[in-house]
Write a protein that holds these residues in place. Sequence first.
Motif, mmCIF file in Angstrom:
data_model
loop_
_atom_site.group_PDB
_atom_site.id
_atom_site.type_symbol
_atom_site.label_atom_id
_atom_site.label_comp_id
_atom_site.label_asym_id
_atom_site.label_seq_id
_atom_site.Cartn_x
_atom_site.Cartn_y
_atom_site.Cartn_z
ATOM 1 N N THR A 15 9.979 3.959 3.299
ATOM 2 C CA THR A 15 9.291 4.677 2.235
ATOM 3 C C THR A 15 7.819 4.803 2.599
ATOM 4 O O THR A 15 7.183 3.827 2.986
ATOM 5 C CB THR A 15 9.438 3.936 0.894
ATOM 6 N N PHE A 16 7.291 6.016 2.488
ATOM 7 C CA PHE A 16 5.883 6.266 2.799
ATOM 8 C C PHE A 16 5.013 5.749 1.666
ATOM 9 O O PHE A 16 5.219 6.079 0.502
ATOM 10 C CB PHE A 16 5.650 7.765 2.998
ATOM 11 N N VAL A 17 4.019 4.924 2.007
ATOM 12 C CA VAL A 17 3.062 4.393 1.035
ATOM 13 C C VAL A 17 1.666 4.751 1.531
ATOM 14 O O VAL A 17 1.243 4.281 2.592
ATOM 15 C CB VAL A 17 3.197 2.855 0.896
ATOM 16 N N PRO A 18 0.922 5.596 0.788
ATOM 17 C CA PRO A 18 -0.417 5.989 1.247
ATOM 18 C C PRO A 18 -1.399 4.819 1.197
ATOM 19 O O PRO A 18 -1.255 3.898 0.392
ATOM 20 C CB PRO A 18 -0.832 7.091 0.270
ATOM 21 N N ILE A 19 -2.393 4.852 2.076
ATOM 22 C CA ILE A 19 -3.420 3.807 2.111
ATOM 23 C C ILE A 19 -4.255 3.858 0.832
ATOM 24 O O ILE A 19 -4.526 2.835 0.217
ATOM 25 C CB ILE A 19 -4.315 3.973 3.359
ATOM 26 N N LYS A 20 -4.663 5.076 0.435
ATOM 27 C CA LYS A 20 -5.398 5.269 -0.820
ATOM 28 C C LYS A 20 -4.430 5.851 -1.846
ATOM 29 O O LYS A 20 -3.774 6.854 -1.580
ATOM 30 C CB LYS A 20 -6.563 6.239 -0.633
ATOM 31 N N GLU A 21 -4.365 5.234 -3.003
ATOM 32 C CA GLU A 21 -3.467 5.712 -4.048
ATOM 33 C C GLU A 21 -3.848 7.133 -4.464
ATOM 34 O O GLU A 21 -5.022 7.443 -4.632
ATOM 35 C CB GLU A 21 -3.551 4.784 -5.263
#
Length: 50
Positions: A15-21
């Motif tokens: 699952t892709f999780v961005p560094i900055k929300e």
Amino acid sequence: MSVQLFNTMSRSIETFVPIKEEEVGIYTCGPTVYNYAHIGNLRTFLFEDL
């Protein structure tokens, strides 16, 4: 909805999780054009779109 990508290093779907929300960026190289631009140069921009 989550974005899932295949990680070629771990050979698994993650699952892709961005560094900055709420913010995602992407870097791609532009076309290498040595002469007149042609329709093949457009391919770079078409395949960058997720």
